[in-house]
Design a protein around this motif. Sequence first.
Motif, PDB file in Angstrom:
ATOM      1  N   TYR A   1       0.800  -1.340   0.040  1.00 22.59           N
ATOM      2  CA  TYR A   1       0.007  -0.027   0.047  1.00 22.59           C
ATOM      3  C   TYR A   1       0.835   1.255   0.096  1.00 22.59           C
ATOM      4  O   TYR A   1       0.338   2.159  -0.629  1.00 22.59           O
ATOM      5  CB  TYR A   1      -0.753   0.012   1.205  1.00 22.59           C
ATOM      6  N   ILE A   2       1.892   1.366   0.695  1.00 26.96           N
ATOM      7  CA  ILE A   2       2.827   2.445   0.823  1.00 26.96           C
ATOM      8  C   ILE A   2       3.582   2.783  -0.303  1.00 26.96           C
ATOM      9  O   ILE A   2       3.968   3.743  -0.804  1.00 26.96           O
ATOM     10  CB  ILE A   2       3.759   2.490   2.331  1.00 26.96           C
ATOM     11  N   GLY A   3       3.675   1.688  -1.087  1.00 26.27           N
ATOM     12  CA  GLY A   3       4.577   1.646  -2.415  1.00 26.27           C
ATOM     13  C   GLY A   3       3.806   1.314  -3.452  1.00 26.27           C
ATOM     14  O   GLY A   3       4.370   1.565  -4.768  1.00 26.27           O
ATOM     15  N   PHE A   4       2.311   1.371  -3.603  1.00 25.12           N
ATOM     16  CA  PHE A   4       1.255   1.421  -4.550  1.00 25.12           C
ATOM     17  C   PHE A   4       1.596   0.177  -5.455  1.00 25.12           C
ATOM     18  O   PHE A   4       1.189   0.034  -6.557  1.00 25.12           O
ATOM     19  CB  PHE A   4       1.410   2.657  -5.394  1.00 25.12           C
ATOM     20  N   THR A   5       2.362  -0.821  -4.890  1.00 23.37           N
ATOM     21  CA  THR A   5       2.483  -2.003  -5.739  1.00 23.37           C
ATOM     22  C   THR A   5       1.133  -3.153  -5.605  1.00 23.37           C
ATOM     23  O   THR A   5       1.195  -3.808  -6.217  1.00 23.37           O
ATOM     24  CB  THR A   5       3.682  -2.957  -5.200  1.00 23.37           C
ATOM     25  N   ILE A   6       0.177  -2.392  -4.886  1.00 18.78           N
ATOM     26  CA  ILE A   6      -0.825  -3.136  -4.735  1.00 18.78           C
ATOM     27  C   ILE A   6      -1.593  -3.066  -6.087  1.00 18.78           C
ATOM     28  O   ILE A   6      -2.613  -4.091  -6.486  1.00 18.78           O
ATOM     29  CB  ILE A   6      -1.954  -2.570  -3.682  1.00 18.78           C
ATOM     30  N   THR A   7      -1.332  -1.909  -6.912  1.00 26.56           N
ATOM     31  CA  THR A   7      -1.966  -1.955  -8.103  1.00 26.56           C
ATOM     32  C   THR A   7      -1.559  -2.983  -9.112  1.00 26.56           C
ATOM     33  O   THR A   7      -2.045  -3.004 -10.078  1.00 26.56           O
ATOM     34  CB  THR A   7      -1.358  -0.535  -8.786  1.00 26.56           C
ATOM     35  N   TRP A   8      -0.558  -3.956  -8.974  1.00 23.92           N
ATOM     36  CA  TRP A   8       0.052  -4.853  -9.766  1.00 23.92           C
ATOM     37  C   TRP A   8      -0.847  -6.162  -9.625  1.00 23.92           C
ATOM     38  O   TRP A   8      -0.468  -6.994 -10.344  1.00 23.92           O
ATOM     39  CB  TRP A   8       1.499  -5.457  -9.253  1.00 23.92           C
ATOM     40  N   THR A   9      -2.008  -5.986  -8.782  1.00 19.57           N
ATOM     41  CA  THR A   9      -2.825  -7.356  -8.746  1.00 19.57           C
ATOM     42  C   THR A   9      -3.833  -7.281  -9.417  1.00 19.57           C
ATOM     43  O   THR A   9      -4.787  -8.026  -9.538  1.00 19.57           O
ATOM     44  CB  THR A   9      -2.929  -7.534  -7.152  1.00 19.57           C
ATOM     45  N   ASN A  10      -4.261  -6.013 -10.334  1.00 20.85           N
ATOM     46  CA  ASN A  10      -5.338  -5.894 -10.884  1.00 20.85           C
ATOM     47  C   ASN A  10      -5.240  -4.877 -11.978  1.00 20.85           C
ATOM     48  O   ASN A  10      -4.710  -3.824 -11.965  1.00 20.85           O
ATOM     49  CB  ASN A  10      -6.485  -5.219 -10.051  1.00 20.85           C
TER      50      ASN A  10
ATOM     51  N   ILE B   1       6.045  19.344  -4.793  1.00 17.81           N
ATOM     52  CA  ILE B   1       6.784  18.566  -3.581  1.00 17.81           C
ATOM     53  C   ILE B   1       6.493  17.258  -3.385  1.00 17.81           C
ATOM     54  O   ILE B   1       7.320  16.269  -3.155  1.00 17.81           O
ATOM     55  CB  ILE B   1       6.616  19.478  -2.430  1.00 17.81           C
ATOM     56  N   LEU B   2       4.963  16.762  -3.310  1.00 20.89           N
ATOM     57  CA  LEU B   2       4.558  15.650  -3.019  1.00 20.89           C
ATOM     58  C   LEU B   2       4.969  14.402  -3.962  1.00 20.89           C
ATOM     59  O   LEU B   2       5.440  13.430  -3.790  1.00 20.89           O
ATOM     60  CB  LEU B   2       3.297  15.550  -3.061  1.00 20.89           C
ATOM     61  N   LEU B   3       4.794  15.138  -5.428  1.00 22.82           N
ATOM     62  CA  LEU B   3       4.969  14.168  -6.593  1.00 22.82           C
ATOM     63  C   LEU B   3       6.516  13.878  -6.954  1.00 22.82           C
ATOM     64  O   LEU B   3       7.002  12.579  -7.147  1.00 22.82           O
ATOM     65  CB  LEU B   3       4.735  14.499  -7.981  1.00 22.82           C
ATOM     66  N   THR B   4       7.554  14.827  -6.408  1.00 19.46           N
ATOM     67  CA  THR B   4       8.800  14.524  -6.470  1.00 19.46           C
ATOM     68  C   THR B   4       9.507  13.847  -5.228  1.00 19.46           C
ATOM     69  O   THR B   4      10.762  13.859  -5.304  1.00 19.46           O
ATOM     70  CB  THR B   4       9.616  15.755  -6.772  1.00 19.46           C
ATOM     71  N   GLY B   5       8.639  13.718  -4.104  1.00 17.99           N
ATOM     72  CA  GLY B   5       9.118  13.375  -2.726  1.00 17.99           C
ATOM     73  C   GLY B   5       8.535  12.014  -2.580  1.00 17.99           C
ATOM     74  O   GLY B   5       8.754  10.847  -2.650  1.00 17.99           O
ATOM     75  N   ILE B   6       7.445  12.208  -1.580  1.00 18.43           N
ATOM     76  CA  ILE B   6       6.855  10.923  -1.043  1.00 18.43           C
ATOM     77  C   ILE B   6       6.085  10.130  -2.207  1.00 18.43           C
ATOM     78  O   ILE B   6       6.349   8.948  -2.059  1.00 18.43           O
ATOM     79  CB  ILE B   6       5.683  11.805   0.065  1.00 18.43           C
ATOM     80  N   PHE B   7       5.379  10.710  -3.136  1.00 18.59           N
ATOM     81  CA  PHE B   7       4.808   9.750  -4.305  1.00 18.59           C
ATOM     82  C   PHE B   7       5.829   9.613  -5.432  1.00 18.59           C
ATOM     83  O   PHE B   7       5.237   8.877  -6.177  1.00 18.59           O
ATOM     84  CB  PHE B   7       3.720  10.485  -4.614  1.00 18.59           C
ATOM     85  N   PHE B   8       6.960  10.015  -5.252  1.00 20.28           N
ATOM     86  CA  PHE B   8       8.051   9.420  -6.277  1.00 20.28           C
ATOM     87  C   PHE B   8       8.022   7.877  -6.650  1.00 20.28           C
ATOM     88  O   PHE B   8       7.627   7.322  -7.652  1.00 20.28           O
ATOM     89  CB  PHE B   8       9.149  10.429  -6.151  1.00 20.28           C
ATOM     90  N   ILE B   9       8.470   7.120  -5.611  1.00 18.72           N
ATOM     91  CA  ILE B   9       8.541   5.848  -5.698  1.00 18.72           C
ATOM     92  C   ILE B   9       7.291   5.240  -6.023  1.00 18.72           C
ATOM     93  O   ILE B   9       7.159   4.187  -6.964  1.00 18.72           O
ATOM     94  CB  ILE B   9       9.298   5.348  -4.489  1.00 18.72           C
ATOM     95  N   PRO B  10       6.329   5.564  -5.316  1.00 20.02           N
ATOM     96  CA  PRO B  10       4.994   4.702  -5.575  1.00 20.02           C
ATOM     97  C   PRO B  10       4.557   5.256  -7.006  1.00 20.02           C
ATOM     98  O   PRO B  10       3.843   4.099  -7.653  1.00 20.02           O
ATOM     99  CB  PRO B  10       3.995   5.387  -4.716  1.00 20.02           C
ATOM    100  N   SER B  11       4.827   6.488  -7.690  1.00 24.30           N
ATOM    101  CA  SER B  11       4.454   6.606  -8.924  1.00 24.30           C
ATOM    102  C   SER B  11       5.265   5.866 -10.041  1.00 24.30           C
ATOM    103  O   SER B  11       4.780   5.230 -11.005  1.00 24.30           O
ATOM    104  CB  SER B  11       4.706   8.076  -9.425  1.00 24.30           C
TER     105      SER B  11
END
Length: 1479
Positions: free
Chosen positions: A89-98, A146-156
């Motif tokens: 959930y924190i890395g958005f790899t949950i999207t790999w299941t659907n 700031i969010l897109l290039t920081g906290i949400f960069f690796i999930p994206s």
Amino acid sequence: MSFDEEKRSTSTNSTTSTNQQLNVVRFNAFDEILFSMLYTFHKEPRFSQIFQVLELIIMTIQNLLVAYTRLDWPLRGRAYQLIYDFFSYIGFTITWTNNTTLLVMTLIIGIIALIMLIGIIFCTLMNKRGAGVVPIIAKIINIGVILLTGIFFIPSINVFIGSFMCYSTFLDNTRTLPTLTCGGTRIVMLIVGIFFLIILTIFSLILRLFNFDQDHKKGGLFTLQTGLFFTLFLFISESLSIYGLGLRGYPIAITIIGMVAFMLFALYPLVLQPFFKPIGNAIWGCSLQIVSASYTMGLFTRFLDQNVTWILVIENAQFFIQCIVLGGLNAFFTYKRGRRLWAMREDEQIPSPLGGAKQGTYNERPIKHIYPAASQEQLKNKFKIIKLKPAPVLHKYQSVFECENAIKFLSVKYLRRQKDAIILAESILNQGQKKFASSSTMWISIALYHSSFTHNKFKMAEAVRAAKQNVPNIIERWVVYSLMHDLERESQQGQGNQNKGQGAQGVAYRLNYAKATKFHDYSKAYLSQAYSMLQRDNLDLNKIMQFFDKAIKYEKESREIFESLLKLHPASTQLLRAYGALLRDIYRDDETARHLFNEATTIEEEIADQNLHSDEIASVASKNNSNAKLSSHFESQGKNSQNTVPISSGTKRKKKKKKKGSKALIELEKDQKNFIPGFHELILGCALIVFSVLIATYILVTYNFSQCKAVVQTINQCAESMVAFNEVFCYILYYTVKRDEELGNFIPPEKMVFIHDMPNIKRILTEDSHIISQAILNAYSASAKESLFGLFENSYIDTIYTEMKISDQGEEFVGKMWQKKDNLIDLVGSIAIYSRDIGAQYFQTLAVKSFRILYYMRQNIPVIGTEAVKRLTLAFSLDSKNSSNVTVIICAILGFSAQIIPIIINALSFYLTIKRLSKDRHEIFLKLCLAPKTEYQMLKKRLDDTYKQDDEEDNTSSITDQSNPNQIIQKSNINNNSIIANNNVMTPDQLKQPNLANSQYNMNLFFPSSQPLSIQQQMLSSGGLGSPTNNQLAAMSMQANTVQAQEQEVDQDQKELEEEEQEREKVEEEERKEELKKRIDKISNFIPITFYIQLLIGFGLIIILPLSFTIVAIVSSLEVVTYNNAIFMAEYRTVILSLSSTLAVQIGYKSPVNQIDQQYIYQCEFSTNPIWDDNSHMTNDPVFFQEKLGLANTFLSILTKRLLYGSKSDIADKVTGDSQLDDLESPRTLHKNSLTQQIQFDARDCFVNRNETECDIPHRIYSLEGSYNGLEALYGRFIQSIIQLVQMNLSEIKPDLGSTAIQDIGSLMMYDFKGGLKEYVKALIQEQTYLMNQMQSLQITFFVLGIVSCILGYYGCLYRIRELLYTVAEGTNKMNELDPGNDASDRIGMGAAAYKEEYSCDCQRMDLYHQKICNSARSKIRPVPTSVSQDLIQLFASWMNEHASKIDRELAALLIGKAPESELERNMAIPPYMTVPKK
């Protein structure tokens, strides 16, 4: 004065000279564009330190994700799954299941990234134009970036690379199995993901690379000096995420790469100290060391047994030990190294800049600055002063890095408050400055130091300038750019009032001012060249129009820059004069120019007289109510002379005269958006139509795809039910054989081995029962139309029923037979149920009911049941084809109409607009070309004089001294005398005699100089002035009459000649005008070529790709149904082969069923089977079966050719005899290197029919052992066996079930041949599915490209080229302003090019007198002869030129605000001998 006050004073005093230091700073075009975007983000405030800590924690956890999910972390059970879900959930790899979730998240994050990028560009453009951005928008963009290039960069990144798992799969490695459904659309998602991945990567790395903190004093723990550290961190994190997914089957590779990468990167904060405060470096070093430790777990899990519990405990324990020990050591050494690089610590004395200890108060410091607050109370009573350690001796620093880190002791709040500490820091920087003077890094460090701690703007600006001069890299140039603009912004905010009075001195101001002045000069140069070319006899119309357009273009650019600058500096005298000069020079707007010049002069005088402070200058400006009016004036978009212009106190506002031709321009500029009527609505409407059609087409084709996929499955299931029907029919025969064998009624041959035993026969019948019922149920559920439901529910099938009886001998016989109307559901249900009953254990072999069931199955399956299901299958195929055709028709109509209609509307709109623009431009340009050349001479002279005025601007006082009215009069008299003498007229002494002078003047004025006047001359020469004698009077009278008669004759002839001349000149003028009009009408270069290029590109974008999408949609709709008939034909071939097998077996087995009576033979009405169409097969005659087997062989041969090579192939030119099959269009299914080719021809050991164990059965194929060449070999063996049976003479040879041919046929259809036929059908379905996926992928690609293309075409091209047309229209109206005759009524006697009378002065102008004299001469009774008028023109020509030049210079001095009006308001002295006509 305290130290802080001293610093503030220094900063204030240095502000005025700061901008002068930055004048030399310049950037190339690329830097300007890039840095402008970055500065938009840089200006926004940073998030708090709490957020930065939270960001560090989250990004560290996200980097642990790869190690945990790819390295078999030593956890098991619920704990492992719980942590795994947390990481997912924190890395958005949950999207790999659907698939749907991944697609939605890809589009959402990608669109957000594009919006952020577009938002930054938008904010940059708005700031460039001087317009403010709504604060809430800027804040949202800042937060998003700031969010897109920081906290949400690796999930994206994880979302964008999700589809990559389908292309990094290895069959021999279960770790690489994808969790997504990998289909044809996956490649599209991968391309979209890679596209967004590239955008996000470039976007994030650029923003973070150029991210730095300017204020090291208040920046917090994580104050970065450069953005290189965070950029490397993002790059390594992204690389590990991609490697972790791509190399997920090789955990040891991931372990080595991750461990080495983060272990080396963990040394970065230790060695290079990227953060200003050592605690920030320590925290980051510790977190990176923890990530590195997580990758070492891969070594343990790779080489240790993970099934032992104590090993798992040790592995987890050592991980926590590594995190604590290695992380703590890294943090400790990083912190210690950072402090060791300081020049001093807080517990040491401040060293002397020369290296000795500084003696004085600072050797002893209060204890509160050393010990924490909690311990102060305990030590308060015991200690008050603590002795510090001796001051360290400063050494010579060997690098810029050492100098930078030496002053980091200022991160301690107490030390930076000490004056000696600041002095120490400056001495260190001075040392570095001397030693590394050529290093731009050193100068940037100095600039950042002054920006953060001293706030000395002068030194900061000097350091910035020096850094720019020492060839900085791109990151350092960015720092220079941001610091420079920060200085400029602070200068404008803090010193704005001072700059209002003295002219802004900022860098940006000077650059823009120089650019505006340059454009002003360009505009004058082109305009002057156009005036020069208009004076020629042969006009180069194209060049003249180009020069006018360029002059107008540069004037507009110059005016826009001046207006934007005046918004910021409305009281700048320099800007007011420059802007006034622009209005004066190009469009001769002298009124507005005069007001601006007077305003500038008044501001200077008031400042000089009252010696006002900078804050009071603003009050003076507001007192005059100038700033607000001027600001509103420059915010308008029209020509500035048409707006209200401020005038200082004491200056009278004169009523403006309205210019002709300005009204159209004003109306055009006020309603610029409606320049092309309904343009916005037209573009928006056409775009919405195209978008709606594209979306509707996409939805329609997608729906058709889904329906076709369902139809393929339905056709396959219906065909499988047909195959199962005939398999049941065949196995009922086998059941009968085995039953008779058990009852002793049949003795099998010794060689018969192909028939299953009774349990296997019953098992297969039961399996077929389930296949039949499930297939028909699925087909019924997939039906959506009434016609298809009718085939299931309507009772149209004549089912045959039989009443069976048993004789006394125990033999069954037919009592009676009849037909009954049933529907397909009842028929198929009955067959399925009966098949299940026969396979059940409770089925009684000798019961009457059992005989009735067997007869029902034998009579209804081969023809009635098979043909009914065949009809249903073909109905599904036809319905799918019809639906696709309807989709094609709708797509074609919508697509082509949506393309053609908007194109026609837009093309017609642009054509009418261009035609109207051409007409207006040609009319105005013709008017310019027909204007008198003398007017352009005066206009060019006017422009030339402005260049002289620019050169003489600094010497205005000398010009004023030369502008003495007495000198003008004296020079005028001298010129007058010389002109009169040169033209042989009376001298000034003769003019003193009024009568003689007047009479002689009038005579010379109205008579030609060559006319003899002998009497008058005699009288004058005699000197007598008395009364003439009578003879003289008579002679004079006769002579006067003679002269009068001669004059009348001459006048009459001359009048006629003049009329003819005028008529000829009029005709020539009309011809010249017509010829000139034709030449002008051919000119079309005033519409720039870029307009036509953009127009073609725009039409191409909105036509090509959307049309391509429509074509792809049509082709896709046609292609997706092509394999439907082929799948049916492949299955139907299996049915005929199975039926042939049954016929072959019946030849060798004499069935107990006797020939039924002719009255009970019923024909199937809807059967098209060429073999037979009734129940005549209810016999035991082998000749009948041999005949039908021959027909089946012929039918199979033609059907197979049509299946393999296509219905349109020359090989399959014969018809099958089945009307339904002959009408079907089937594609070629046998292609080179295709799966069907491999099945058909490649060598195989076994084709599996039911299960893998079949391949181990001995004599699986009776006469064939080992491998064979695919399905073709089995088909050849099968056909060969059929031919043997067909050609066999049954009267001589009695084949039995032990015959080789019969056993080959039977065994082939039980095992390999049947399995090969199934694989061939599966291959066709797979090709159909692959084709659908490819078409769907192509459709999605073209749909996205079509939408993007339409957006670019309509908004990027068609919408924006309207601005080009508006520019042309604006240029046309501006060109009308340049017409000399446009404002002739507002000017004085010098012609249309002259200055306005009311703007010069109140003195009497000699040129006005000339005009009145000419008017009085023209008002005489007789017309002035041509020769006299020419003499009069020559008389005044030379004087007028010199006099006008003199007066123009005086007027120029007035217009630029350098001469008081009083010098030109004095009355001019008039000579006594000159009579001035009354006004």
